[in-house]
Design a protein around this motif. Sequence first.
Motif, PDB file in Angstrom:
ATOM      1  N   ASP A 282       0.906  -1.323   0.024  1.00 17.62           N
ATOM      2  CA  ASP A 282       0.063  -0.037  -0.004  1.00 17.62           C
ATOM      3  C   ASP A 282       1.131   1.280   0.041  1.00 17.62           C
ATOM      4  O   ASP A 282       1.957   1.332   0.731  1.00 17.62           O
ATOM      5  CB  ASP A 282      -0.943  -0.067   1.399  1.00 17.62           C
ATOM      6  N   ARG A 284       1.679   5.128   0.880  1.00 18.30           N
ATOM      7  CA  ARG A 284       1.512   6.099   2.016  1.00 18.30           C
ATOM      8  C   ARG A 284       1.062   7.219   1.353  1.00 18.30           C
ATOM      9  O   ARG A 284       1.692   7.753   0.303  1.00 18.30           O
ATOM     10  CB  ARG A 284       2.578   6.154   2.958  1.00 18.30           C
ATOM     11  N   ASP A 285       0.055   7.986   1.976  1.00 16.37           N
ATOM     12  CA  ASP A 285      -0.230   9.304   2.017  1.00 16.37           C
ATOM     13  C   ASP A 285      -0.686   9.395   0.372  1.00 16.37           C
ATOM     14  O   ASP A 285      -0.250  10.490  -0.356  1.00 16.37           O
ATOM     15  CB  ASP A 285       0.776  10.551   2.051  1.00 16.37           C
ATOM     16  N   ARG A 370       6.407   6.528  -0.392  1.00 12.76           N
ATOM     17  CA  ARG A 370       6.862   5.460   0.590  1.00 12.76           C
ATOM     18  C   ARG A 370       5.349   4.618   0.724  1.00 12.76           C
ATOM     19  O   ARG A 370       4.250   4.856   0.307  1.00 12.76           O
ATOM     20  CB  ARG A 370       6.708   6.228   2.086  1.00 12.76           C
ATOM     21  N   GLY A 372       4.054   0.520   2.447  1.00 15.43           N
ATOM     22  CA  GLY A 372       4.034  -0.256   3.567  1.00 15.43           C
ATOM     23  C   GLY A 372       3.860  -1.722   3.033  1.00 15.43           C
ATOM     24  O   GLY A 372       2.944  -1.820   2.067  1.00 15.43           O
ATOM     25  N   LYS A 411       2.128   0.903   9.750  1.00  9.95           N
ATOM     26  CA  LYS A 411       2.032   2.473   9.872  1.00  9.95           C
ATOM     27  C   LYS A 411       2.251   2.764  11.466  1.00  9.95           C
ATOM     28  O   LYS A 411       2.816   3.599  11.856  1.00  9.95           O
ATOM     29  CB  LYS A 411       0.658   3.071   9.610  1.00  9.95           C
ATOM     30  N   SER A 416       8.697  -0.220   7.037  1.00  5.47           N
ATOM     31  CA  SER A 416       8.359  -0.269   5.580  1.00  5.47           C
ATOM     32  C   SER A 416       7.723  -1.636   5.283  1.00  5.47           C
ATOM     33  O   SER A 416       6.945  -2.015   4.440  1.00  5.47           O
ATOM     34  CB  SER A 416       9.469   0.003   4.645  1.00  5.47           C
TER      35      SER A 416
END
Length: 453
Positions: A282, A284-285, A370, A372, A411, A416
């Motif tokens: 997934d 990030r942001d 970034r 995950g 998170k 990571s």
Amino acid sequence: GGRVRPPRHDPPDAAPSRPKPLIENQNFAEGLLQAERDAEIAAAKARVAISLVLMVVVQMIIWGHLPGSDMPVAQRNAVLKQVENAHVFLGLLLALGVATYIAVRFNWAAVARPFATAAADALLILGNIAHTLMTAEFPGGLIAVLPVTFAVPLVMAGTAIHYRPRLQLFVTTFYAAGLVLIVLLLGTGTVAARATALQNAVLNFGAPPNFVLLVMLLLLGGVLVLVTVRGRALLNRAVEETVHRTSLSRFLPAEIAPLLDSAEASSLRVGRRQLATLVFVDMRDSTARAESLEPRLLSVFISAFRRRVADAARAQGGVVDKFVGDGALVVFGVPEPEPDDAARALAFASDLLVRIDRWNRKRGFEPPVRIGIGLHTGEVYCGIVGDESRIEFTVLGDAVNVASRMEDATKRYGRSILATDATIAAAEAKGWTELGREVLRGRAQTTGIMAQV
């Protein structure tokens, strides 16, 4: 053993090279073998048909043009010898065609058979040419006078039915070397010798030999038509299969679509339970980034991200089950589980981080991209579901949910990559430590959350 396979670092945007799936290779090999057997059968039938046609034509010529008693003795003997040679040659050619057909049907000497048959054809034709020249006392320089010489391009064209370049090169070299050898051994003869020989070969320029040449030309054209028809059929089949697989690939992973034409299709349609390693990825942001980009640029950005995920999965033998927005579910262990599935999944995670880092440096994203990544190994249901209008490959089960929870945990832990203790144990990976144990949502027992040291 004992260590995670190091990730492969492919150049940006380059498709990594790796062997095709074993089942796909097996299907291709079986299809190729069947096509070659079909080609051999077609070649054997063509050889039998050509032999029969030439036997009929030669016999018709003999009945209508058998030399009479008024013909000079030397010419009469030469004609009778040619008739005898023609009978023997065509009989042997017919026998060779029948023998080849039987050998193909019973699959005798499959590897050497095409080359052995081609060599036998060449020896038969070249031997007939040499024998005819010697019995007629012709020098080798008159090799083009003999009608049997024109059987060479006819048989070479028949070899093209196999679609095997090495076989065609072998046949071409065999005939070229054989014809040159005959000329060298028998000599070109002096001008006077050639003139005398041509006087005795005057019948070779009459209507009967020219009719034989015409028939051989028509047979050559027929063989080339057969080669063209077979080539066109193979091309049509390849195009149809490509279109079919392309259509399936719109809904199925590229590694799964070819299996619908194999023995695996039934088990995948029924579904089965098996061990697999699931990886959730997934970004990030991504919401804030999506709001700041124009639709066109956002489409390019998401496509580039997905391409890197797919390339990394392909490099380690994983299957992208699905993309959801800026996330992905990658499965290791389908269509068949392997002992190193968990190790390859960990290698995929590390490899993808390297690719994303390289992408950040290349594009200078601010803020940088970034991701995950969460991994878990466990039993899943996998199979192909849906109807003819839309089919889909899917994996279901508690293991999928656990992998998703591990991705969520990245998170909270600020990491990571996180993997369950089950994945680390299955991979026998070193250099990982347990951050804690949690009862993940939907589970009763605790799960060890592991991170790289």
